[in-house]
Scaffold this active site. Structure first.
Site, short mmCIF file in Angstrom:
data_model
loop_
_atom_site.label_atom_id
_atom_site.label_comp_id
_atom_site.label_asym_id
_atom_site.label_seq_id
_atom_site.Cartn_x
_atom_site.Cartn_y
_atom_site.Cartn_z
N ARG A 204 0.85 -1.19 0.00
CA ARG A 204 0.00 0.00 0.00
C ARG A 204 0.89 1.24 0.00
O ARG A 204 2.04 1.21 0.42
CB ARG A 204 -0.90 0.02 1.22
N LYS A 228 -1.67 -2.61 8.23
CA LYS A 228 -2.79 -2.15 9.05
C LYS A 228 -2.76 -2.82 10.42
O LYS A 228 -2.38 -3.97 10.56
CB LYS A 228 -4.11 -2.49 8.35
N HIS A 299 -2.83 2.28 -5.73
CA HIS A 299 -3.64 1.11 -5.40
C HIS A 299 -3.93 0.30 -6.66
O HIS A 299 -4.11 -0.93 -6.60
CB HIS A 299 -4.95 1.54 -4.73
N ARG A 302 -1.14 -1.99 -7.08
CA ARG A 302 -1.32 -3.11 -6.14
C ARG A 302 -2.28 -4.14 -6.73
O ARG A 302 -2.02 -5.35 -6.69
CB ARG A 302 -1.84 -2.54 -4.82
N HIS A 325 -3.74 -9.02 3.46
CA HIS A 325 -5.18 -9.03 3.71
C HIS A 325 -5.48 -9.85 4.96
O HIS A 325 -4.92 -10.93 5.16
CB HIS A 325 -5.92 -9.65 2.52
N TYR A 334 -9.70 -10.66 -6.56
CA TYR A 334 -8.81 -10.70 -7.71
C TYR A 334 -9.07 -11.90 -8.60
O TYR A 334 -8.75 -11.88 -9.79
CB TYR A 334 -7.35 -10.67 -7.25
#
Length: 353
Positions: A204, A228, A299, A302, A325, A334
């Site tokens: 990211r 995150k 993004h 990504r 994730h 995806y």
């Protein structure tokens, strides 16, 4: 609200974007609870969450005032509450409903008001999540006798397929970036290292800007990124990215480094840690030089990295680890991208399509 903010940042350890969005949502909820429906004139100034963030439409840090200072709040359309007496800190609370009266009907009324104001399904889903988080905390903190949040249903957000580059378009973009770096300009060297690392690792933009020089393991071609929720992960990258990073560190970074640089891997033109807005501009300009390429940002790179990995035979679990994730369901988006692309190729090429 100060207590709830501390709960989000210290106990739940959410990202600054998520904290700002949730706080703004709860301010809107409490304004509705206190003064009734606010109408479509209320402007939502909160940011969207990262999963959603496939569109890349996330406000940058610093654009909005931090909560607790001059936070934007909803302006009620009804009569204003009585002014607080000069000798009392919270004299207006007597005219406001007690927080303990916040129930499921109030939550539903607030969401209905938001929907009438034109809020999208994605925004409504996030606001419902913010409300559930708030009521759950409020019940534990003793402000609510019962938590109505678990009974609050919300529409699922639409999952839009992200725009991605074709493999040949990504290669053309990297070549265009490399040609600019060949001149030896420090900013061009930095920009080339940025786009190579973004595409090679799928990190990211905030993770990229947070990298320090010591986070790069050149011998193993691995970067240690902070994702995150303060979760660290190691992401591999390829030989072209390694060459670009080394060129930046050896010939570009020394020309921009200053006392404010500290250990930051990527620097701005004045020597400080690179801002995500600069990265977005760099990527947009680079992709804009490729004929026919979709107008994507960091993004989008990504998304492209994940799609090309799956098309090349990578398994879903490995791509999940690479992207950081929390759940496999996010990564499965995806697979839909690759299937849609296969269908498009089939329609164009198969004689019986």
């Amino acid at each position: 609200m100060d207590e709830f903010e501390r709960h989000l940042t210290l106990e739940r350890d959410v990202s600054p974007h998520t904290a700002r969005a949730y706080l703004s949502d709860v301010v809107s909820l409490l304004a509705h609870f206190t003064h009734g429906p606010q109408g479509p004139g209320v402007t939502d100034r909160s940011s969207e969450p990262e999963a959603e963030r496939a569109s890349g439409a996330v406000p940058e840090p610093g654009v909005e005032p931090a909560f607790g200072g001059s936070t934007p709040t909803a302006t009620p359309t009804g009569p204003p509450p009585p002014a607080a007496p000069a000798d009392e800190d919270h004299g207006d609370l007597a005219a406001s409903p007690n927080l303990g009266a916040l129930d499921l009907s109030e939550l539903r009324s607030w969401l209905a008001d938001q929907r009438a104001g034109g809020a999208s399904r994605t925004t409504l889903a996030r606001r419902a999540a913010a409300a559930r988080t708030f009521t759950g905390w409020a019940a534990k903190a003793g402000y609510l006798d019962n938590d109505p949040g678990p009974r609050l249903a919300s529409a699922r957000p639409h999952r839009h397929l992200p725009s991605v580059l074709r493999a040949d378009q990504a290669a053309a973009a990297m070549e265009a970036s490399a040609s600019g770096a060949a001149e030896g300009d420090p900013v061009a060297l930095r920009d080339h290292a940025i786009v190579e690392l973004l595409y090679a690792s799928g990190v990211r933009v905030a993770e990229l800007c947070g990298l320090d020089v010591g986070d790069i393991d050149h011998s193993r071609r691995v970067a240690l990124v902070m994702g995150k929720g303060g979760k660290q992960r190691s992401v591999p990258y390829g030989v072209p990215a390694e060459r670009a990073i080394r060129a930046w560190l050896e010939r570009g970074r020394p020309q921009l480094v200053c006392a404010a640089s500290h250990a930051a891997l990527f620097l701005g033109a004045r020597g400080g840690r690179l801002d995500p807005r600069v990265v977005r501009r760099v990527v947009h300009d680079m992709i804009g030089s490729v004929p026919g390429a979709a107008p994507i940002g960091p993004h989008g790179l990504r998304h492209s990295a994940a799609t090309h990995l799956l098309e090349g035979g990578a398994d879903l679990r490995s791509v999940q680890e690479l992207l950081g994730h929390a759940t496999l369901a996010t990564t499965q988006l995806y697979t839909h991208v690759t299937v849609e692309r296969l269908k498009a190729i089939h329609d164009r090429t198969h004689p019986r399509s």
